[in-house]
Design a protein around this motif. Structure first.
Motif, PDB file in Angstrom:
ATOM      1  N   PRO A 148       0.800  -1.318   0.096  1.00 34.93           N
ATOM      2  CA  PRO A 148       0.093  -0.012   0.029  1.00 34.93           C
ATOM      3  C   PRO A 148       0.900   1.206   0.037  1.00 34.93           C
ATOM      4  N   LEU A 149       0.357   2.551  -0.500  1.00 38.12           N
ATOM      5  CA  LEU A 149       0.978   3.670  -0.602  1.00 38.12           C
ATOM      6  C   LEU A 149       0.964   4.371   0.811  1.00 38.12           C
ATOM      7  N   SER A 150       1.989   4.890   1.075  1.00 38.22           N
ATOM      8  CA  SER A 150       2.118   5.493   2.348  1.00 38.22           C
ATOM      9  C   SER A 150       1.058   6.789   2.309  1.00 38.22           C
ATOM     10  N   GLU A 151       1.116   7.433   3.922  1.00 40.71           N
ATOM     11  CA  GLU A 151      -0.001   8.405   3.697  1.00 40.71           C
ATOM     12  C   GLU A 151       0.398   9.618   3.052  1.00 40.71           C
ATOM     13  N   TYR A 152       1.740   9.882   2.950  1.00 39.00           N
ATOM     14  CA  TYR A 152       2.389  11.041   1.940  1.00 39.00           C
ATOM     15  C   TYR A 152       2.050  10.876   0.712  1.00 39.00           C
TER      16      TYR A 152
END
Length: 136
Positions: free
Chosen positions: A2-6
């Motif tokens: 998954p993609l990070s929050e940033y």
């Protein structure tokens, strides 16, 4: 992974910038995957697959290899016809310096684009100019 929050935040910002910059492109991209084959094409495909299957069964009962190959070809061709997207290719256009679009011109070059510079270098220059203009 998954993609990070940033990364998610940056992706949202890019999507918003694209939506604000070129809403027509966004609507075309949204409609790109939604093309559905018509009922007529599906009916032709189903009938063609049934005919092709009948030819294959006949070729097995009466030992004729070319008839079986023809049945398989009919099945593949009609299934492909039924499922092939019917939407036309989008028209090409040229983006003018003021941001409007016009008909595509073959061999069109922007002012100031040198022939000896690479494509990627010109794109980076445009990106830098756009970013500098937006921050002023």
């Amino acid at each position: 992974m998954p993609l990070s929050e940033y990364e998610q935040q940056m992706l949202r910002q890019m999507e918003q910038a694209l939506s604000a910059d070129d809403p027509q492109l966004v609507s075309q991209l949204r409609n790109l995957g939604s093309s559905r084959p018509s009922n007529r094409r599906l009916a032709i495909g189903v009938i063609g697959v049934i005919v092709g299957l009948a030819l294959i069964v006949t070729a097995v009962l009466v030992p004729l290899i070319p008839l079986g190959a023809l049945g398989f070809a009919v099945m593949v061709a009609t299934a492909g016809y039924a499922l092939w997207p019917t939407s036309r290719r989008p028209r090409l256009a040229t983006v003018n310096p003021d941001g409007t679009t016009g008909p595509a011109r073959s061999g069109a070059r922007t002012k100031g684009a040198r022939r000896d510079s690479s494509f990627m270098q010109r794109m980076e220059d445009r990106w830098d100019r756009r970013r500098d203009d937006n921050w002023r």
